[in-house]
Design a protein around this motif. Structure first.
Motif, mmCIF file in Angstrom:
data_model
loop_
_atom_site.group_PDB
_atom_site.id
_atom_site.type_symbol
_atom_site.label_atom_id
_atom_site.label_comp_id
_atom_site.label_asym_id
_atom_site.label_seq_id
_atom_site.Cartn_x
_atom_site.Cartn_y
_atom_site.Cartn_z
ATOM 1 N N LYS A 53 71.420 2.818 46.549
ATOM 2 C CA LYS A 53 71.369 1.493 45.954
ATOM 3 C C LYS A 53 70.518 1.526 44.692
ATOM 4 O O LYS A 53 69.619 2.354 44.545
ATOM 5 C CB LYS A 53 70.796 0.476 46.950
ATOM 6 C CG LYS A 53 71.724 0.174 48.117
ATOM 7 C CD LYS A 53 71.147 -0.923 48.994
ATOM 8 C CE LYS A 53 72.106 -1.268 50.134
ATOM 9 N NZ LYS A 53 71.574 -2.360 50.995
ATOM 10 N N LYS A 57 63.320 -3.214 40.119
ATOM 11 C CA LYS A 57 62.187 -3.998 40.607
ATOM 12 C C LYS A 57 61.947 -5.139 39.624
ATOM 13 O O LYS A 57 61.658 -4.904 38.447
ATOM 14 C CB LYS A 57 60.932 -3.139 40.721
ATOM 15 C CG LYS A 57 61.099 -1.900 41.586
ATOM 16 C CD LYS A 57 61.372 -2.251 43.034
ATOM 17 C CE LYS A 57 61.484 -0.980 43.889
ATOM 18 N NZ LYS A 57 61.867 -1.287 45.299
ATOM 19 N N ILE A 202 68.981 -11.094 35.657
ATOM 20 C CA ILE A 202 69.539 -11.527 36.939
ATOM 21 C C ILE A 202 70.843 -12.234 36.595
ATOM 22 O O ILE A 202 70.832 -13.260 35.904
ATOM 23 C CB ILE A 202 68.588 -12.496 37.667
ATOM 24 C CG1 ILE A 202 67.219 -11.848 37.891
ATOM 25 C CG2 ILE A 202 69.200 -12.947 38.996
ATOM 26 C CD1 ILE A 202 66.148 -12.846 38.326
ATOM 27 N N ALA A 227 70.701 -6.926 37.626
ATOM 28 C CA ALA A 227 70.986 -7.163 39.041
ATOM 29 C C ALA A 227 71.970 -8.321 39.144
ATOM 30 O O ALA A 227 71.816 -9.346 38.473
ATOM 31 C CB ALA A 227 69.716 -7.497 39.810
ATOM 32 N N VAL A 229 73.638 -11.219 41.563
ATOM 33 C CA VAL A 229 73.393 -11.971 42.796
ATOM 34 C C VAL A 229 74.737 -12.164 43.486
ATOM 35 O O VAL A 229 75.570 -12.964 43.057
ATOM 36 C CB VAL A 229 72.713 -13.321 42.512
ATOM 37 C CG1 VAL A 229 72.339 -13.998 43.838
ATOM 38 C CG2 VAL A 229 71.467 -13.122 41.657
ATOM 39 N N GLY A 257 70.856 -3.564 40.559
ATOM 40 C CA GLY A 257 70.493 -4.261 41.785
ATOM 41 C C GLY A 257 71.653 -5.127 42.231
ATOM 42 O O GLY A 257 72.381 -5.668 41.398
ATOM 43 N N TRP A 259 71.753 -8.140 44.823
ATOM 44 C CA TRP A 259 70.867 -8.927 45.660
ATOM 45 C C TRP A 259 71.565 -10.178 46.184
ATOM 46 O O TRP A 259 72.553 -10.642 45.632
ATOM 47 C CB TRP A 259 69.633 -9.360 44.854
ATOM 48 C CG TRP A 259 68.850 -8.232 44.244
ATOM 49 C CD1 TRP A 259 68.812 -6.929 44.657
ATOM 50 C CD2 TRP A 259 68.004 -8.309 43.091
ATOM 51 N NE1 TRP A 259 67.986 -6.194 43.844
ATOM 52 C CE2 TRP A 259 67.467 -7.011 42.875
ATOM 53 C CE3 TRP A 259 67.628 -9.341 42.229
ATOM 54 C CZ2 TRP A 259 66.591 -6.733 41.827
ATOM 55 C CZ3 TRP A 259 66.760 -9.069 41.182
ATOM 56 C CH2 TRP A 259 66.242 -7.768 40.989
ATOM 57 N N THR A 260 71.001 -10.740 47.252
ATOM 58 C CA THR A 260 71.424 -12.054 47.719
ATOM 59 C C THR A 260 70.555 -13.113 47.044
ATOM 60 O O THR A 260 69.509 -12.808 46.453
ATOM 61 C CB THR A 260 71.263 -12.189 49.235
ATOM 62 O OG1 THR A 260 69.859 -12.103 49.557
ATOM 63 C CG2 THR A 260 72.037 -11.098 49.970
ATOM 64 N N GLU A 263 67.097 -13.083 48.657
ATOM 65 C CA GLU A 263 66.243 -12.006 48.155
ATOM 66 C C GLU A 263 65.729 -12.308 46.750
ATOM 67 O O GLU A 263 64.537 -12.102 46.461
ATOM 68 C CB GLU A 263 67.025 -10.684 48.135
ATOM 69 C CG GLU A 263 67.353 -10.139 49.514
ATOM 70 C CD GLU A 263 68.342 -8.992 49.468
ATOM 71 O OE1 GLU A 263 68.340 -8.180 50.422
ATOM 72 O OE2 GLU A 263 69.110 -8.892 48.469
ATOM 73 N N THR A 264 66.589 -12.823 45.901
ATOM 74 C CA THR A 264 66.212 -13.102 44.517
ATOM 75 C C THR A 264 65.158 -14.205 44.438
ATOM 76 O O THR A 264 64.173 -14.083 43.716
ATOM 77 C CB THR A 264 67.451 -13.494 43.698
ATOM 78 O OG1 THR A 264 68.469 -12.515 43.861
ATOM 79 C CG2 THR A 264 67.102 -13.620 42.225
#
Length: 270
Positions: A53, A57, A202, A227, A229, A257, A259-260, A263-264
Motif C-alpha cells: 500500500k 503520511k 487529498i 491520496a 478517499v 494513499g 483512504w476512507t 481515516e482521513t
C-alpha cells in the motif's frame, strides 16, 4: 426554434436511453442470488495483495483537499447524470462523506480547492468528441451561458450542491477555472496549489474513473503526493462496465494513499 426543438428532443432521448440502462442494470443486480451477494464484495481489497500500500503520511502544513465536480448534475437526484451515477453515489454515501471531509479540512485549516466542470455554448461545437463528451453535451450537463455571467446558474445542474455551499462559498476556498475533459491540464488548479506551497493532495469527487483518475494521474506526473478517499468518489454503472470498480483497481496501483473518509477525518483531526 426548430434547432432548439431538435436539441431538446435529443436530450430527452438520451435521458430516456440512459435511464433505461440504469433501470436494466438495477434489475440485473437485484436478480443476483443472495448467496452471491453475501459472499462476494467486488470492491473489497484483495486478501493477499501483490503490491504494498502507498505510504503517504498526511502533513496538514503542506496538504490540500481537492474536490472535483461537487455539482448538482453529478450528486443530486435532480441532476442530469443521476440515472447512471445515482446508485454509486448512494451506495458509497458520497454526499455525507464529502460534507465530513469539507468540515474536517476547514477545521484543520488546510487549503481547500474545487475543480469544477462547466460547459459554455461554444463547447457544444467541438468537432472531436469521445463517448462521454457526446453524452454530456447532448444531455446538457454542467451547462452555463458563459464565463462572465451567472445568469441561470444558481440552482442549475452546473451549480454546487447546496449541502456544500457553506464550505465552498466561504471566501476562502479556491474555486478554479473549469476543467473541460477529465484532468486539470486545462485549468489553473496545479498553479493555485503550487502558489500555496501544497505538495500533498487529498482527492475526492466525481467521476471516479474519469475526472478523479485523470486528476490523480496528472498530479502524480507533476510530483504531488496524492491520496484518494475511496468512499468520497463515485462513477457510472453501464453495460460498458462499473466505473467505480475500474477506478478502484487503478487507485490501488497508483495512488500514494487510498483512504476512507473515517481515516482521513481522523488524520485531519490529529
Amino acid at each position: 426554434m426548430h434547432d432548439d426543438h431538435c436539441c431538446n428532443s435529443q436530450r430527452r432521448s438520451f435521458l430516456k436511453t440512459f435511464a433505461g440502462v440504469a433501470a436494466a442494470s438495477a434489475v440485473t443486480v437485484a436478480g443476483a442470488s443472495t448467496a452471491q451477494a453475501a459472499t462476494m464484495d467486488a470492491y473489497a481489497d484483495p486478501a493477499n495483495p501483490a503490491l504494498e500500500k502507498g505510504n503517504m503520511k498526511l502533513d496538514p502544513s503542506r496538504a490540500a483537499l481537492v474536490v472535483i465536480d461537487p455539482q448538482i448534475d453529478f450528486m443530486s437526484p435532480v441532476g442530469r447524470a443521476w440515472p447512471v451515477v445515482g446508485e454509486s453515489v448512494t451506495e458509497h454515501n458520497v454526499v455525507p462523506n464529502l460534507s465530513r471531509l469539507f468540515q474536517a479540512a476547514k477545521a484543520a485549516g488546510i487549503v481547500v480547492a474545487i475543480s469544477p466542470h462547466h460547459y459554455y455554448p461554444w463547447d457544444h461545437d467541438w468537432k472531436i468528441q469521445g463517448p462521454l463528451e457526446v453524452f454530456q453535451h447532448q444531455v446538457g450537463i454542467f451547462d452555463r451561458k458563459g464565463p462572465y455571467t451567472l445568469d441561470g446558474f444558481r440552482g442549475s445542474g452546473a451549480d454546487f450542491l447546496p449541502e456544500f455551499k457553506q464550505y465552498i462559498e466561504d471566501g476562502k476556498t479556491i474555486i478554479c477555472s473549469p476543467h473541460k475533459l477529465y484532468g486539470p491540464q486545462a485549468n489553473d488548479l496545479p498553479f493555485q496549489l503550487r502558489k500555496q506551497r501544497v505538495d500533498q493532495i487529498i482527492l475526492a469527487g466525481m467521476l471516479a474513473n474519469m475526472c478523479v483518475e485523470s486528476h490523480l494521474r496528472e498530479f502524480l506526473e507533476l510530483g504531488f503526493e496524492v491520496a484518494v478517499v475511496r468512499d468520497a468518489v463515485a462513477a457510472p454503472k453501464l453495460p460498458e462496465g462499473d466505473g467505480y470498480l475500474a477506478a478502484l483497481i487503478n487507485f490501488r496501483y497508483m495512488a500514494n494513499g487510498l483512504w476512507t473518509t473515517e481515516e482521513t477525518v481522523g488524520m485531519l483531526r490529529s
